[in-house]
Design a protein around this motif. Sequence first.
Motif, PDB file in Angstrom:
ATOM      1  N   LEU A   7       7.125  72.056 -12.718  1.00 52.14           N
ATOM      2  CA  LEU A   7       6.552  70.886 -13.039  1.00 52.14           C
ATOM      3  C   LEU A   7       6.835  69.777 -12.011  1.00 52.14           C
ATOM      4  N   LYS A   8       8.007  69.780 -11.320  1.00 56.53           N
ATOM      5  CA  LYS A   8       8.250  69.012 -10.159  1.00 56.53           C
ATOM      6  C   LYS A   8       7.200  69.067  -9.061  1.00 56.53           C
ATOM      7  N   GLU A   9       6.891  70.282  -8.785  1.00 62.82           N
ATOM      8  CA  GLU A   9       5.798  70.675  -7.859  1.00 62.82           C
ATOM      9  C   GLU A   9       4.559  70.170  -8.028  1.00 62.82           C
ATOM     10  N   VAL A  10       4.104  70.500  -9.388  1.00 68.20           N
ATOM     11  CA  VAL A  10       2.784  69.806  -9.818  1.00 68.20           C
ATOM     12  C   VAL A  10       2.657  68.216  -9.520  1.00 68.20           C
ATOM     13  N   VAL A  11       3.790  67.437 -10.166  1.00 69.39           N
ATOM     14  CA  VAL A  11       3.868  65.973 -10.075  1.00 69.39           C
ATOM     15  C   VAL A  11       3.833  65.614  -8.789  1.00 69.39           C
ATOM     16  N   ASP A  12       4.738  66.169  -7.852  1.00 77.44           N
ATOM     17  CA  ASP A  12       4.811  65.946  -6.429  1.00 77.44           C
ATOM     18  C   ASP A  12       3.231  65.759  -5.635  1.00 77.44           C
ATOM     19  N   GLN A  13       2.625  66.938  -6.143  1.00 76.15           N
ATOM     20  CA  GLN A  13       1.199  66.942  -5.583  1.00 76.15           C
ATOM     21  C   GLN A  13       0.518  66.085  -5.976  1.00 76.15           C
ATOM     22  N   ALA A  14       0.460  65.939  -7.198  1.00 72.73           N
ATOM     23  CA  ALA A  14      -0.427  64.780  -7.747  1.00 72.73           C
ATOM     24  C   ALA A  14      -0.163  63.392  -7.167  1.00 72.73           C
ATOM     25  N   ILE A  15       1.065  63.099  -6.914  1.00 71.87           N
ATOM     26  CA  ILE A  15       1.414  61.664  -6.318  1.00 71.87           C
ATOM     27  C   ILE A  15       0.992  61.939  -4.813  1.00 71.87           C
ATOM     28  N   ALA A  16       1.189  62.879  -4.136  1.00 70.83           N
ATOM     29  CA  ALA A  16       0.735  62.949  -2.995  1.00 70.83           C
ATOM     30  C   ALA A  16      -0.868  62.598  -2.647  1.00 70.83           C
ATOM     31  N   SER A  17      -1.548  63.262  -3.650  1.00 65.56           N
ATOM     32  CA  SER A  17      -2.892  63.399  -3.473  1.00 65.56           C
ATOM     33  C   SER A  17      -3.506  62.024  -3.909  1.00 65.56           C
ATOM     34  N   GLN A  18      -2.784  61.033  -4.170  1.00 60.39           N
ATOM     35  CA  GLN A  18      -3.290  59.601  -4.730  1.00 60.39           C
ATOM     36  C   GLN A  18      -3.906  59.036  -3.357  1.00 60.39           C
ATOM     37  N   HIS A  19      -5.464  58.705  -3.495  1.00 57.07           N
ATOM     38  CA  HIS A  19      -5.900  58.268  -2.554  1.00 57.07           C
ATOM     39  C   HIS A  19      -5.966  56.842  -2.655  1.00 57.07           C
ATOM     40  N   VAL A  20      -6.208  56.070  -4.069  1.00 57.04           N
ATOM     41  CA  VAL A  20      -5.993  54.810  -4.419  1.00 57.04           C
ATOM     42  C   VAL A  20      -4.794  54.654  -5.384  1.00 57.04           C
ATOM     43  N   PRO A  21      -3.517  54.360  -4.692  1.00 54.17           N
ATOM     44  CA  PRO A  21      -2.242  54.639  -5.659  1.00 54.17           C
ATOM     45  C   PRO A  21      -2.471  53.717  -7.028  1.00 54.17           C
ATOM     46  N   HIS A  22      -1.996  54.116  -8.001  1.00 51.30           N
ATOM     47  CA  HIS A  22      -1.887  53.474  -9.199  1.00 51.30           C
ATOM     48  C   HIS A  22      -0.748  52.410  -9.298  1.00 51.30           C
ATOM     49  N   VAL A  23      -0.937  51.324 -10.032  1.00 49.26           N
ATOM     50  CA  VAL A  23      -0.006  50.367  -9.952  1.00 49.26           C
ATOM     51  C   VAL A  23       1.574  50.717  -9.937  1.00 49.26           C
ATOM     52  N   LYS A  24       1.790  51.760 -11.071  1.00 48.48           N
ATOM     53  CA  LYS A  24       2.814  52.210 -11.729  1.00 48.48           C
ATOM     54  C   LYS A  24       3.448  53.227 -10.537  1.00 48.48           C
ATOM     55  N   LEU A  25       2.435  53.756  -9.666  1.00 48.58           N
ATOM     56  CA  LEU A  25       2.779  54.864  -8.714  1.00 48.58           C
ATOM     57  C   LEU A  25       2.766  54.298  -7.332  1.00 48.58           C
ATOM     58  N   LYS A  26       2.643  53.192  -6.817  1.00 54.39           N
ATOM     59  CA  LYS A  26       2.460  52.724  -5.543  1.00 54.39           C
ATOM     60  C   LYS A  26       4.000  52.821  -4.757  1.00 54.39           C
ATOM     61  N   LYS A  27       4.756  52.456  -5.625  1.00 53.41           N
ATOM     62  CA  LYS A  27       6.241  52.493  -5.191  1.00 53.41           C
ATOM     63  C   LYS A  27       6.860  53.729  -5.532  1.00 53.41           C
ATOM     64  N   MET A  28       6.021  54.756  -5.891  1.00 50.67           N
ATOM     65  CA  MET A  28       6.897  56.054  -6.158  1.00 50.67           C
ATOM     66  C   MET A  28       6.372  57.205  -5.352  1.00 50.67           C
ATOM     67  N   GLY A  29       7.391  57.784  -4.660  1.00 45.14           N
ATOM     68  CA  GLY A  29       7.325  58.898  -3.777  1.00 45.14           C
ATOM     69  C   GLY A  29       7.702  60.399  -4.536  1.00 45.14           C
ATOM     70  N   PRO A  30       7.151  61.286  -3.894  1.00 45.40           N
ATOM     71  CA  PRO A  30       7.015  62.668  -4.312  1.00 45.40           C
ATOM     72  C   PRO A  30       8.522  63.032  -4.572  1.00 45.40           C
ATOM     73  N   THR A  31       9.629  62.510  -4.056  1.00 39.55           N
ATOM     74  CA  THR A  31      11.009  62.713  -4.075  1.00 39.55           C
ATOM     75  C   THR A  31      11.567  61.711  -5.314  1.00 39.55           C
ATOM     76  N   SER A  32      10.858  60.865  -5.688  1.00 36.74           N
ATOM     77  CA  SER A  32      11.518  59.962  -6.698  1.00 36.74           C
ATOM     78  C   SER A  32      11.251  59.991  -8.215  1.00 36.74           C
ATOM     79  N   VAL A  33      10.510  61.381  -8.465  1.00 38.47           N
ATOM     80  CA  VAL A  33      10.279  61.445  -9.901  1.00 38.47           C
ATOM     81  C   VAL A  33      11.469  62.355 -10.544  1.00 38.47           C
TER      82      VAL A  33
END
Length: 331
Positions: A7-33
């Motif tokens: 699950l962590k791997e899937v979430v990290d990949q989803a965050i890393a592939s954000q071309h236009v960061p979401h408001v709630k995700l723009k300050k979130m990195g792959p390691t902070s989930v």
Amino acid sequence: MDKKDKLKEVVDQAIASQHVPHVKLKKMGPTSVDIDKLTKPSKETHQEYWGKGLTYLAIVLIIVLVVSIIGFVGYHGLATFVSDHVNVIHFLTSTDWDPGEGKNHVGAAVMIVTSFLVTLLAALVATPFAIAIALYMTEYSSKKGATFLQSVTELLVGIPSVVYGFLGLTIIVPVIRKLFGGTGFGILAATLALFVMVLPTITSLTVDSLKAVPSHFRKASMALGSTHWQTIYHVVLRVATPRILTAVIFGMARAFGEALAVQMVIGNAVLMPYNLVSPSATLTSQLTSQMGNTVMGTLPNNALWSLALLLLIMSLVFNFLVKLIGKKGQK
């Protein structure tokens, strides 16, 4: 790799592939989930469990309560026939009611006949008035007039039955005594008292049934050249007939189970009525007047419980009729 790692791997990949960061995700990195937080039930989930649990608990309590009431009344009501060996046919057909004298004097035919007569007469008198009032409220009256009539109807529903009984005792009974002679107590007085009591119930349900008729039925009838009254008579009333019958049955159920008001005006004499102004007794009036004068477990007490069982059975019959008419109306 366990499920959390996947699950962590899937979430990290989803965050890393954000071309236009979401408001709630723009300050979130792959390691902070926080995967543990994602996998644990949320506050809303706990609220869902609590709400569902309370709903199921309420349903179970209602079922237990209904079953307990039916079981309790049935146990004591059947004791007359099981323990005291009273014949069921004799109980239903005999007019001799004096349980203190023995099992051969336990006949409820007088109360049964009177209860049905009072109920049917009250329904026959109240139904035309209820339909007329409902038609005026839904088809002819202005919005203010309908609101006023609805308020009056709701006010009549809220009046305690003892008030109706007192009014019947002080107004209806003397008038009947003056017009027809006798004591004034009897089926006619009980019918008039119940007429006023069941009229609001039948009226309110009839109004709802008329409002439930689709408006395009009225428009189609008018488009074919029908007058307003022809539309009401041939379309509206016919479509609403099953619901109106349901309203009448609800009114009859209330009339059949009414106790205090009937007891005050019917005379409470266990005699087969030979006219509408002769004193008699219903199932409910006999119960309310005699239950406090018997000893639990004796034949007179068990006989009264048998009357209560008859009332319960009739309530179930009324509910069955409502369901049956409702199904036919849907078809």
